[in-house]
Motif scaffolding. Sequence first.
Motif, PDB file in Angstrom:
ATOM      1  N   VAL A   1       8.296  -1.296 -11.231  1.00  0.00           N
ATOM      2  CA  VAL A   1       8.465  -0.840  -9.849  1.00  0.00           C
ATOM      3  C   VAL A   1       9.372  -1.742  -9.045  1.00  0.00           C
ATOM      4  CG1 VAL A   1       7.278  -0.492  -7.669  1.00  0.00           C
ATOM      5  CG2 VAL A   1       6.329   0.460  -9.749  1.00  0.00           C
ATOM      6  N   SER A   2       9.162  -3.033  -9.104  1.00  0.00           N
ATOM      7  CA  SER A   2      10.016  -3.890  -8.292  1.00  0.00           C
ATOM      8  C   SER A   2      10.421  -5.168  -8.997  1.00  0.00           C
ATOM      9  CB  SER A   2       9.296  -4.272  -6.992  1.00  0.00           C
ATOM     10  OG  SER A   2       8.218  -5.139  -7.284  1.00  0.00           O
ATOM     11  N   GLY A   3       9.773  -5.482 -10.131  1.00  0.00           N
ATOM     12  CA  GLY A   3      10.036  -6.744 -10.785  1.00  0.00           C
ATOM     13  C   GLY A   3       9.424  -7.919 -10.049  1.00  0.00           C
ATOM     14  N   THR A   4       8.636  -7.626  -9.010  1.00  0.00           N
ATOM     15  CA  THR A   4       8.032  -8.675  -8.199  1.00  0.00           C
ATOM     16  C   THR A   4       6.534  -8.694  -8.419  1.00  0.00           C
ATOM     17  OG1 THR A   4       9.729  -8.478  -6.506  1.00  0.00           O
ATOM     18  CG2 THR A   4       7.670  -9.518  -5.857  1.00  0.00           C
ATOM     19  N   GLU A   5       6.010  -9.865  -8.675  1.00  0.00           N
ATOM     20  CA  GLU A   5       4.581 -10.005  -8.879  1.00  0.00           C
ATOM     21  C   GLU A   5       3.917 -10.525  -7.607  1.00  0.00           C
ATOM     22  OE1 GLU A   5       4.208 -12.468 -12.296  1.00  0.00           O
ATOM     23  OE2 GLU A   5       4.901 -10.908 -13.673  1.00  0.00           O
ATOM     24  N   ILE A   6       2.708 -10.047  -7.363  1.00  0.00           N
ATOM     25  CA  ILE A   6       1.955 -10.402  -6.168  1.00  0.00           C
ATOM     26  C   ILE A   6       1.003 -11.536  -6.541  1.00  0.00           C
ATOM     27  CG2 ILE A   6       0.302  -9.555  -4.461  1.00  0.00           C
ATOM     28  CD1 ILE A   6       1.537  -6.725  -5.094  1.00  0.00           C
ATOM     29  N   ASP A   7       1.230 -12.703  -5.969  1.00  0.00           N
ATOM     30  CA  ASP A   7       0.396 -13.856  -6.287  1.00  0.00           C
ATOM     31  C   ASP A   7      -0.637 -14.090  -5.188  1.00  0.00           C
ATOM     32  OD1 ASP A   7       1.899 -14.912  -4.207  1.00  0.00           O
ATOM     33  OD2 ASP A   7       2.983 -16.337  -5.471  1.00  0.00           O
ATOM     34  N   THR A   8      -1.384 -15.180  -5.310  1.00  0.00           N
ATOM     35  CA  THR A   8      -2.441 -15.480  -4.349  1.00  0.00           C
ATOM     36  C   THR A   8      -1.885 -15.683  -2.950  1.00  0.00           C
ATOM     37  OG1 THR A   8      -3.568 -16.601  -6.172  1.00  0.00           O
ATOM     38  CG2 THR A   8      -4.461 -16.943  -3.969  1.00  0.00           C
ATOM     39  N   ALA A   9      -0.734 -16.318  -2.846  1.00  0.00           N
ATOM     40  CA  ALA A   9      -0.129 -16.543  -1.538  1.00  0.00           C
ATOM     41  C   ALA A   9       0.219 -15.222  -0.857  1.00  0.00           C
ATOM     42  CB  ALA A   9       1.123 -17.411  -1.679  1.00  0.00           C
ATOM     43  N   ALA A  10       0.693 -14.250  -1.643  1.00  0.00           N
ATOM     44  CA  ALA A  10       1.032 -12.946  -1.077  1.00  0.00           C
ATOM     45  C   ALA A  10      -0.212 -12.238  -0.571  1.00  0.00           C
ATOM     46  CB  ALA A  10       1.743 -12.096  -2.118  1.00  0.00           C
ATOM     47  N   VAL A  11      -1.292 -12.296  -1.326  1.00  0.00           N
ATOM     48  CA  VAL A  11      -2.550 -11.693  -0.867  1.00  0.00           C
ATOM     49  C   VAL A  11      -3.025 -12.387   0.409  1.00  0.00           C
ATOM     50  CG1 VAL A  11      -4.965 -11.252  -1.438  1.00  0.00           C
ATOM     51  CG2 VAL A  11      -3.194 -10.956  -3.181  1.00  0.00           C
ATOM     52  N   GLY A  12      -2.847 -13.706   0.459  1.00  0.00           N
ATOM     53  CA  GLY A  12      -3.192 -14.435   1.677  1.00  0.00           C
ATOM     54  C   GLY A  12      -2.381 -13.969   2.870  1.00  0.00           C
ATOM     55  N   ARG A  13      -1.087 -13.698   2.678  1.00  0.00           N
ATOM     56  CA  ARG A  13      -0.249 -13.174   3.767  1.00  0.00           C
ATOM     57  C   ARG A  13      -0.753 -11.813   4.238  1.00  0.00           C
ATOM     58  NH1 ARG A  13       3.891 -15.021   0.361  1.00  0.00           N
ATOM     59  NH2 ARG A  13       4.456 -12.880  -0.222  1.00  0.00           N
ATOM     60  N   TRP A  14      -1.149 -10.988   3.273  1.00  0.00           N
ATOM     61  CA  TRP A  14      -1.696  -9.674   3.611  1.00  0.00           C
ATOM     62  C   TRP A  14      -2.954  -9.809   4.481  1.00  0.00           C
ATOM     63  CZ3 TRP A  14      -4.931  -6.467  -0.322  1.00  0.00           C
ATOM     64  CH2 TRP A  14      -5.291  -5.244   0.252  1.00  0.00           C
ATOM     65  N   LEU A  15      -3.851 -10.684   4.076  1.00  0.00           N
ATOM     66  CA  LEU A  15      -5.087 -10.862   4.831  1.00  0.00           C
ATOM     67  C   LEU A  15      -4.814 -11.407   6.233  1.00  0.00           C
ATOM     68  CD1 LEU A  15      -7.340 -12.305   2.000  1.00  0.00           C
ATOM     69  CD2 LEU A  15      -7.362  -9.975   2.931  1.00  0.00           C
ATOM     70  N   ARG A  16      -3.857 -12.323   6.349  1.00  0.00           N
ATOM     71  CA  ARG A  16      -3.514 -12.848   7.669  1.00  0.00           C
ATOM     72  C   ARG A  16      -2.900 -11.761   8.542  1.00  0.00           C
ATOM     73  NH1 ARG A  16      -2.053 -17.246   4.528  1.00  0.00           N
ATOM     74  NH2 ARG A  16       0.162 -16.681   4.539  1.00  0.00           N
ATOM     75  N   ALA A  17      -2.036 -10.938   7.947  1.00  0.00           N
ATOM     76  CA  ALA A  17      -1.421  -9.849   8.712  1.00  0.00           C
ATOM     77  C   ALA A  17      -2.485  -8.862   9.183  1.00  0.00           C
ATOM     78  CB  ALA A  17      -0.372  -9.148   7.861  1.00  0.00           C
ATOM     79  N   PHE A  18      -3.457  -8.578   8.323  1.00  0.00           N
ATOM     80  CA  PHE A  18      -4.540  -7.677   8.706  1.00  0.00           C
ATOM     81  C   PHE A  18      -5.388  -8.289   9.812  1.00  0.00           C
ATOM     82  CE2 PHE A  18      -8.831  -5.754   7.441  1.00  0.00           C
ATOM     83  CZ  PHE A  18      -8.624  -4.597   8.176  1.00  0.00           C
ATOM     84  N   ALA A  19      -5.699  -9.572   9.671  1.00  0.00           N
ATOM     85  CA  ALA A  19      -6.487 -10.253  10.708  1.00  0.00           C
ATOM     86  C   ALA A  19      -5.772 -10.219  12.054  1.00  0.00           C
ATOM     87  CB  ALA A  19      -6.770 -11.696  10.289  1.00  0.00           C
ATOM     88  N   GLU A  20      -4.459 -10.432  12.030  1.00  0.00           N
ATOM     89  CA  GLU A  20      -3.677 -10.388  13.270  1.00  0.00           C
ATOM     90  C   GLU A  20      -3.675  -8.982  13.874  1.00  0.00           C
ATOM     91  OE1 GLU A  20       0.112 -11.828  12.065  1.00  0.00           O
ATOM     92  OE2 GLU A  20      -0.573 -13.903  11.826  1.00  0.00           O
ATOM     93  N   ALA A  21      -3.547  -7.970  13.018  1.00  0.00           N
ATOM     94  CA  ALA A  21      -3.553  -6.588  13.499  1.00  0.00           C
ATOM     95  C   ALA A  21      -4.902  -6.223  14.101  1.00  0.00           C
ATOM     96  CB  ALA A  21      -3.200  -5.635  12.365  1.00  0.00           C
ATOM     97  N   ILE A  22      -5.974  -6.669  13.473  1.00  0.00           N
ATOM     98  CA  ILE A  22      -7.308  -6.403  13.998  1.00  0.00           C
ATOM     99  C   ILE A  22      -7.491  -7.087  15.348  1.00  0.00           C
ATOM    100  CG2 ILE A  22      -9.757  -6.933  13.686  1.00  0.00           C
ATOM    101  CD1 ILE A  22      -8.895  -4.551  12.036  1.00  0.00           C
ATOM    102  N   ALA A  23      -7.045  -8.338  15.450  1.00  0.00           N
ATOM    103  CA  ALA A  23      -7.171  -9.062  16.724  1.00  0.00           C
ATOM    104  C   ALA A  23      -6.387  -8.364  17.830  1.00  0.00           C
ATOM    105  CB  ALA A  23      -6.694 -10.501  16.551  1.00  0.00           C
ATOM    106  N   GLU A  24      -5.181  -7.911  17.505  1.00  0.00           N
ATOM    107  CA  GLU A  24      -4.342  -7.239  18.495  1.00  0.00           C
ATOM    108  C   GLU A  24      -4.939  -5.898  18.932  1.00  0.00           C
ATOM    109  OE1 GLU A  24      -0.579  -6.879  16.616  1.00  0.00           O
ATOM    110  OE2 GLU A  24      -0.148  -9.044  16.697  1.00  0.00           O
ATOM    111  N   ASN A  25      -5.662  -5.258  18.027  1.00  0.00           N
ATOM    112  CA  ASN A  25      -6.206  -3.932  18.300  1.00  0.00           C
ATOM    113  C   ASN A  25      -7.721  -3.938  18.509  1.00  0.00           C
ATOM    114  OD1 ASN A  25      -3.907  -1.752  17.783  1.00  0.00           O
ATOM    115  ND2 ASN A  25      -3.633  -3.402  16.291  1.00  0.00           N
ATOM    116  N   ARG A  26      -8.284  -5.111  18.719  1.00  0.00           N
ATOM    117  CA  ARG A  26      -9.745  -5.225  18.828  1.00  0.00           C
ATOM    118  C   ARG A  26     -10.314  -4.321  19.912  1.00  0.00           C
ATOM    119  NH1 ARG A  26     -11.866 -10.992  20.464  1.00  0.00           N
ATOM    120  NH2 ARG A  26     -10.725 -10.372  22.337  1.00  0.00           N
TER     121      ARG A  26
END
Length: 218
Positions: free
Chosen positions: A4-29
């Motif tokens: 699909v992309s030749g790009t692998e999702i590592d732990t740091a990428a999952v961490g970025r996802w969780l931070r982005a979700f946390a920020e979105a939740i805070a903004e839309n609380r």
Amino acid sequence: MSTVSGTEIDTAAVGRWLRAFAEAIAENREALTALDAEIGDADHGVNMDRGMKAVLAAAGDEPATDPGALLKQTGMTLVRSVGGASGPLYGTFFLRMATAAGDAPTLDAAGLAKSLRAGLDGLTARGKAERGDKTMIDAMAPALDALDEAVAADASLAVALRDAADAAAAGRDATVPMLARKGRASYLGERSVGHQDPGATSAALLVEAAATALPPAP
């Protein structure tokens, strides 16, 4: 491995996802809580914000060694820290993702899609809900269908996740005219019609966060 992309999702990428979700939740609380006030307990935004703050704190205190470990930590933290139905549902989602991811050091796009699908299966089993019940499944299910289709077509990870996010948003919007058949909203009967489901709204934020945080920088 997926092409699909030749790009692998590592732990740091999952961490970025969780931070982005946390920020979105805070903004839309407040918006999430307002939606929940119309058909629920008026606490979805507050509960999810507390839970995601706890997720980020746990990730900082005990760094995970692989994506599956971080997803498991996230699920367990949400179960412990989020009240109402959201904690068990989101907790189950991430715990099932973790099981599917296993201890692999990275996930390719197909592996991510498989893990997300396992999370959705967990949601369905835990909430005993299906499409059309006016729940978070109405956002997650079409999102993962779109992701699977894009992965099968060898789209880039960015395109696949954008398709998923767009489908999640459409699914969220489609909950407005639905009659709630599960959860607190179901007690309202016909009065639940005309209101956007808060769980589907936060689920759409989760998929949008993935589309923002997981693809590699151009």
